[in-house]
Write an enzyme that holds these catalytic residues in place. Sequence first.
Site, PDB file in Angstrom:
ATOM      1  N   THR A 275      48.154 -67.297 -51.256  1.00 37.34           N
ATOM      2  CA  THR A 275      47.126 -68.319 -51.071  1.00 37.34           C
ATOM      3  C   THR A 275      47.674 -69.480 -51.856  1.00 37.34           C
ATOM      4  OG1 THR A 275      45.222 -66.803 -51.031  1.00 37.34           O
ATOM      5  CG2 THR A 275      44.778 -68.976 -51.879  1.00 37.34           C
TER       6      THR A 275
ATOM      7  N   THR B 140      43.967 -66.986 -56.783  1.00 38.23           N
ATOM      8  CA  THR B 140      44.699 -66.304 -55.714  1.00 38.23           C
ATOM      9  C   THR B 140      44.663 -64.820 -56.041  1.00 38.23           C
ATOM     10  OG1 THR B 140      46.811 -66.475 -56.893  1.00 38.23           O
ATOM     11  CG2 THR B 140      46.321 -68.231 -55.345  1.00 38.23           C
ATOM     12  N   GLY B 141      44.837 -64.001 -55.023  1.00 39.17           N
ATOM     13  CA  GLY B 141      44.818 -62.555 -55.250  1.00 39.17           C
ATOM     14  C   GLY B 141      43.625 -61.936 -54.554  1.00 39.17           C
TER      15      GLY B 141
ATOM     16  N   THR C 205      44.191 -70.481 -47.486  1.00 39.85           N
ATOM     17  CA  THR C 205      44.837 -69.164 -47.340  1.00 39.85           C
ATOM     18  C   THR C 205      44.733 -68.645 -45.913  1.00 39.85           C
ATOM     19  OG1 THR C 205      44.893 -66.933 -48.302  1.00 39.85           O
ATOM     20  CG2 THR C 205      42.734 -67.813 -47.826  1.00 39.85           C
TER      21      THR C 205
ATOM     22  N   ARG D  57      36.824 -61.048 -41.600  1.00 38.35           N
ATOM     23  CA  ARG D  57      36.777 -60.882 -43.062  1.00 38.35           C
ATOM     24  C   ARG D  57      37.000 -62.241 -43.742  1.00 38.35           C
ATOM     25  NH1 ARG D  57      40.565 -62.088 -47.461  1.00 38.35           N
ATOM     26  NH2 ARG D  57      40.124 -60.667 -49.142  1.00 38.35           N
TER      27      ARG D  57
ATOM     28  N   SER E 291      51.474 -66.757 -46.292  1.00 37.37           N
ATOM     29  CA  SER E 291      50.147 -66.485 -46.861  1.00 37.37           C
ATOM     30  C   SER E 291      49.181 -67.647 -46.666  1.00 37.37           C
ATOM     31  CB  SER E 291      50.277 -66.189 -48.358  1.00 37.37           C
ATOM     32  OG  SER E 291      50.646 -67.351 -49.062  1.00 37.37           O
TER      33      SER E 291
HETATM   34  N1  ASP Z   1      42.505 -64.630 -52.296  1.00 42.68           N
HETATM   35  C1  ASP Z   1      42.867 -64.451 -50.929  1.00 42.68           C
HETATM   36  C2  ASP Z   1      41.812 -63.681 -50.211  1.00 42.68           C
HETATM   37  O1  ASP Z   1      41.274 -62.756 -50.770  1.00 42.68           O
HETATM   38  C3  ASP Z   1      44.135 -63.746 -50.678  1.00 42.68           C
HETATM   39  C4  ASP Z   1      45.203 -63.850 -51.684  1.00 42.68           C
HETATM   40  O2  ASP Z   1      45.262 -64.758 -52.484  1.00 42.68           O
HETATM   41  O3  ASP Z   1      46.063 -62.984 -51.647  1.00 42.68           O
HETATM   42  O4  ASP Z   1      41.586 -63.976 -49.062  1.00 42.68           O
END
Ligand code: ASP
Length: 360
Positions: free
Chosen positions: A211, A262-263, A229, A239, A71
């Site tokens: 991330t 994160t997320g 990330t 993106r 990730s």
């Molecule tokens: N926050 C990150 C993003 O949206 C991805 C992640 O943490 O899963 O790029």
Amino acid sequence: MNRRQWMMGSLLGAAARAAAAPGAPKNIVIASANGTRACARAREILDAGGDTLDAVIAGVNINEEDPEDSSVGYGGLPNEEGVVELDASVMHGPTRRAGAVAALRNIKTPSKVARLVMEQTDHLMLVGEGALRFAKAIGFQEENLLTEKSRLAWLVWKKSLKDGRGHSNWGEGLASPAKKPAAWLREQFPKADEALLAWAWEVAVRPPSGTINCLALNTKGEMSGVTSTSGLAWKIPGRVGDSPILGAGLWVDQDVGAAGSTGRGEENIRVAGAHTIVENLRQGMGPREACLDALKRVARNFSNDQSKLAQFDLSFYALRKDGAYAGASLWGGPRPRRFAVNDGGESRLEPCVTLFDQRP
Ligand code: ASP
């Protein structure tokens, strides 16, 4: 005891009391759950008197360079064309400076490039081709960031895409001898064992989130943060998520505290999460309450419709200037999310507080 020994004793006693005084800043590092090694490395640097930004970047570099962390950095899951694109941001509390890169290809350590954007340019953020050219101008070497493991997962994802009739251009051809995708994959990746193939199917069907966010405070009360990330797996090229967006994936205010996330980045950007959390801290909320408030704003954007909210997760991490900290996630459940902390000795994982108990 002579006068000199007495004085030394008093001075050492005062230093010990100062170190233990409640509310006094201390060396502490927190991070997302994949950051136990990062916290330990950063903490070592703080203990040696190093700068807080040096500390968090060195910590995060461990994940960026680790091919097993799918990730972040090298080995990150790629975009829909099979190209790894990285995002990162850094903030240095003492100088109140920041830098970021987004959709950066072919460079393992985007956090280092973000730092150089901060230090060597009059800009805050560089993206795509421009970010790569800048990195090369500064002396970074281009490398292929797609590991065999990530290429396998990407091919499995492509094969999982079907049209309305259940047909896949990357599946069995009409005229070709029938070959099940699993058999084809075993042929293509002879070294892939069952566990690796099972992982690849899992990430193809449910693109994982991941991330690293890492925040540090030292005994001088200085703070810094970094978020790095490879973003959402199988994203559209170009993106950009929340990680490199200052105020969303990372915010540090030297007077108050630091936060990161994160997320699912899209939902965090819509509430400017990290900035919101630090402002909440400024208004007197504790770190848990501050993070939960940001998550409530995310829920509000879906009118609290849990069936929609259940389709993603988002976590926030907050470190206040006095060393108080928290991690918070949208969803609890059988395996609630955790976050990493190092305030001395080995890093540990602590549970995140959650906004909702269980997905409906
Ligand atoms: N926050 C990150 C993003 O949206 C991805 C992640 O943490 O899963 O790029």
